[in-house]
Design a protein around this motif. Structure first.
Motif, PDB file in Angstrom:
ATOM      1  N   SER A 107       0.828  -1.209   0.000  1.00 47.11           N
ATOM      2  CA  SER A 107       0.000   0.000   0.000  1.00 47.11           C
ATOM      3  C   SER A 107       0.863   1.261   0.000  1.00 47.11           C
ATOM      4  CB  SER A 107      -0.934  -0.002   1.211  1.00 47.11           C
ATOM      5  OG  SER A 107      -0.199   0.020   2.427  1.00 47.11           O
ATOM      6  N   LEU A 108       1.986   1.241   0.712  1.00 45.73           N
ATOM      7  CA  LEU A 108       2.891   2.398   0.713  1.00 45.73           C
ATOM      8  C   LEU A 108       3.553   2.593  -0.647  1.00 45.73           C
ATOM      9  CD1 LEU A 108       4.651   2.084   4.198  1.00 45.73           C
ATOM     10  CD2 LEU A 108       2.969   3.786   3.495  1.00 45.73           C
ATOM     11  N   SER A 109       4.075   1.509  -1.210  1.00 47.44           N
ATOM     12  CA  SER A 109       4.706   1.639  -2.531  1.00 47.44           C
ATOM     13  C   SER A 109       3.676   1.945  -3.601  1.00 47.44           C
ATOM     14  CB  SER A 109       5.455   0.344  -2.872  1.00 47.44           C
ATOM     15  OG  SER A 109       4.576  -0.770  -2.867  1.00 47.44           O
ATOM     16  N   LEU A 265      -3.004   5.945   4.951  1.00 47.29           N
ATOM     17  CA  LEU A 265      -2.991   7.104   5.838  1.00 47.29           C
ATOM     18  C   LEU A 265      -1.574   7.477   6.248  1.00 47.29           C
ATOM     19  CD1 LEU A 265      -6.073   6.334   8.123  1.00 47.29           C
ATOM     20  CD2 LEU A 265      -5.930   7.917   6.200  1.00 47.29           C
ATOM     21  N   LEU A 266      -0.767   6.456   6.528  1.00 40.31           N
ATOM     22  CA  LEU A 266       0.627   6.748   6.867  1.00 40.31           C
ATOM     23  C   LEU A 266       1.382   7.270   5.659  1.00 40.31           C
ATOM     24  CD1 LEU A 266       2.909   6.617   8.969  1.00 40.31           C
ATOM     25  CD2 LEU A 266       3.315   4.249   8.264  1.00 40.31           C
ATOM     26  N   GLY A 267       1.046   6.742   4.494  1.00 39.86           N
ATOM     27  CA  GLY A 267       1.729   7.193   3.287  1.00 39.86           C
ATOM     28  C   GLY A 267       1.435   8.631   2.936  1.00 39.86           C
ATOM     29  N   THR A 268       0.219   9.095   3.243  1.00 39.32           N
ATOM     30  CA  THR A 268      -0.104  10.498   2.965  1.00 39.32           C
ATOM     31  C   THR A 268       0.745  11.456   3.786  1.00 39.32           C
ATOM     32  OG1 THR A 268      -1.884  10.379   4.614  1.00 39.32           O
ATOM     33  CG2 THR A 268      -2.475   9.974   2.320  1.00 39.32           C
ATOM     34  N   ALA A 283      13.340   4.826  -1.168  1.00 40.59           N
ATOM     35  CA  ALA A 283      12.101   4.357  -0.538  1.00 40.59           C
ATOM     36  C   ALA A 283      11.512   3.177  -1.289  1.00 40.59           C
ATOM     37  CB  ALA A 283      11.095   5.502  -0.472  1.00 40.59           C
ATOM     38  N   LEU A 284      11.557   3.249  -2.619  1.00 41.20           N
ATOM     39  CA  LEU A 284      11.007   2.154  -3.424  1.00 41.20           C
ATOM     40  C   LEU A 284      11.785   0.865  -3.213  1.00 41.20           C
ATOM     41  CD1 LEU A 284       8.801   1.616  -5.552  1.00 41.20           C
ATOM     42  CD2 LEU A 284      10.515   2.084  -7.300  1.00 41.20           C
ATOM     43  N   PHE A 285      13.105   0.968  -3.085  1.00 39.89           N
ATOM     44  CA  PHE A 285      13.922  -0.225  -2.870  1.00 39.89           C
ATOM     45  C   PHE A 285      13.560  -0.914  -1.561  1.00 39.89           C
ATOM     46  CE2 PHE A 285      17.658  -2.052  -0.760  1.00 39.89           C
ATOM     47  CZ  PHE A 285      17.991  -3.060  -1.663  1.00 39.89           C
TER      48      PHE A 285
END
Length: 504
Positions: A107-109, A265-268, A283-285
């Motif tokens: 969800s974050l990526s 929500l954390l990603g926002t 971050a993506l790695f």
């Protein structure tokens, strides 16, 4: 005045046992009490006092719980299936824990990928138009739908036999889609060739990346959906009971919703600070690495009790090479033992010696005799048809076409009326031939047809003597011997019986 009483013992869906006293006096009207099947009435003189103590204790346990304990029970009732852990297999909780971690990372990526896709559609670009973005989204959707149709045709029959492989492979495909979406805005600055118009570069390369991303995301949904259905059916089939597949799907969906919502929500809060190319790649790695690691651990924790090609190879190799126990009978590996030795990403057609841990051959199940004629000479095909006249399958030993391929290439054709046990016997027969081939260090170019036929007959005799003992040993070790998934779907053709041929 006479009194009668009874103690009712009840067990709720969380496994707690509590007692309810049901009693009334003959002179005093009894209160209406809703009861279930009760235990026999206590007739001992101290029964009433003992019942009172038991009821008081249960009342204290039920109504005077600590807030944290009550919260934990409520969360368990919401997100875990009713009757847990008795209605699911023991590996359910471990899998779901790792699965929730990988969904959180995904969800974050996914937020980074969504931002990259929007930039690829033209958001923030003054020269881009809404019509251009619409056409690009339509093109991406067309690629996704065509991928779904083609993927269902090619992979639909492979998902159940190789559930663990395709469950992990689905997330590898999904991460590839996320990476393409995230880095798609940077493709506009790439120029692969300035002389040839046929090599894509710039915006053309960006469009190709977005379309490929949509296709991979669609393929991931297809593969993940089929493999998850097979895993849910496994989790709902414990040894001594049967769970509810529908409830498992509902609870998994609710838990996934909470995890994905938490990640979004954390990603926002985090994504607005990840703007530079270095921070995006870093971050993506870490997110992709955590996603794949959690998914691998989740798949590794699953303990399947059904046969497939790899598991049956491990079981047969160890069964044939281990020493007998004190009672003179061979000891079979448990599903947990085999799960620890499985290779997640492996080619199903490989015949692997589990003891030596090396590939000793290849086998294709469900081929047609017409195809076998293209790989084997006519005298060999006629000999095999004659040798296997009374068997539900026919086995052919073909010459290897792949450079560097080890061991023989074995082809198996099935006859009308074959069953799952016949598929297992055919695979074990091929495994036994490959083991003999490896022991004698033979090569196809120097092997005579008579030697190949002798090995096939010798392996068939070994299988005839050992198969019943093998199945009995597997049943005692906890395997589901009535369920097998050796072939990926149905064979393309089967050999018809002489009676059917005459009627036709």
């Amino acid at each position: 005045m006479t009194t009668s009483s009874s103690v009712v013992a009840e067990r709720d869906e969380t496994g707690r046992i509590f007692y309810t006293t049901v009693g009334h006096s003959t002179d005093i009207p009894a209160k209406k009490v809703r009861t279930v099947a009760s235990l026999p009435a206590l007739s001992h003189p101290t029964a009433s006092r003992q019942t009172a103590r038991t009821t008081d204790t249960s009342r204290d346990r039920l109504f005077n719980e600590k807030p944290l304990q009550a919260l934990g029970r409520s969360i368990s009732a919401i997100f875990l299936p009713a009757g847990y852990p008795n209605t699911v297999t023991p590996d359910y909780l471990h899998y779901q824990m790792y699965n929730d971690v990988q969904e959180f990372c995904s969800s974050l990526s996914g937020l980074l990928a969504s931002r990259g896709a929007l930039e690829g559609f033209g958001v923030g670009n003054a020269s881009a138009s809404a019509t251009q973005a619409l056409l690009l989204s339509v093109l991406k959707d067309v690629c996704s739908r065509f991928t779904t149709i083609i993927g269902a045709y090619y992979f639909g029959t492979s998902l159940y036999p190789e559930t663990k492989t395709f469950r992990f492979l689905a997330d590898v495909i999904n991460d590839t889609s996320i990476v393409l979406d995230t880095i798609s805005p940077y493709f506009t600055s790439i120029s692969l060739s300035t002389t040839s118009p046929y090599i894509p570069s710039g915006s053309t390369l960006q469009v190709a990346a977005l379309c490929m991303s949509g296709a991979m995301r669609s393929l991931c949904s297809l593969v993940a959906g089929g493999s998850k259905a097979a895993l849910t059916d496994h989790f709902a089939s414990p040894v001594n009971s049967k769970g509810d597949v529908g409830e498992l799907n509902a609870k998994n969906a609710s838990r996934s919703t909470v995890v994905a919502l938490t990640g979004v929500l954390l990603g926002t809060l985090i994504v607005p600070y990840i703007t530079t190319r270095t921070s995006i790649y870093t971050a993506l790695f870490f997110l992709v690495f955590g996603h794949l690691l959690a998914n691998y651990l989740a798949v590794r924790s699953v303990v399947l009790r059904s046969f497939n090609r790899q598991r049956s190879s491990i079981l047969w190799s160890t069964f044939r090479n281990t020493k007998a126990g004190a009672d003179g009978r061979s000891v079979g590996l448990t599903p947990r033992d085999v799960s620890n030795r499985e290779i997640i990403l492996d080619i199903p057609s490989r015949i692997r010696d589990a003891v030596a841990d090396r590939v000793i051959g290849h086998c294709s199940l469900g081929v047609s005799v017409q195809y076998a004629m293209t790989r084997c000479n006519t005298p060999h095909v006629l000999k095999m048809l004659q040798h296997f006249q009374e068997q539900p399958y026919v086995l052919f030993v073909a010459e290897s076409r792949s450079w560097g391929q080890r061991g023989p290439c074995i082809l198996v054709s099935f006859k009308e009326g074959y069953g799952s046990l016949d598929q297992l016997r055919a695979w074990l027969h091929a495994l036994e031939i490959a083991a003999m081939w490896s022991t004698r260090h033979m090569r196809p170019s120097v092997t005579s047809p008579s030697e190949i036929e002798d090995m096939a007959l010798s392996a068939h005799e070994t299988l005839r003597k050992e198969f019943s003992g093998f199945m009995r040993c597997m049943n005692e070790a906890g395997w589901n011997i009535d369920e097998g998934a050796m072939t990926m779907g149905s064979p393309g053709s089967v050999i018809m019986s002489p009676e059917t041929t005459k009627d036709a």
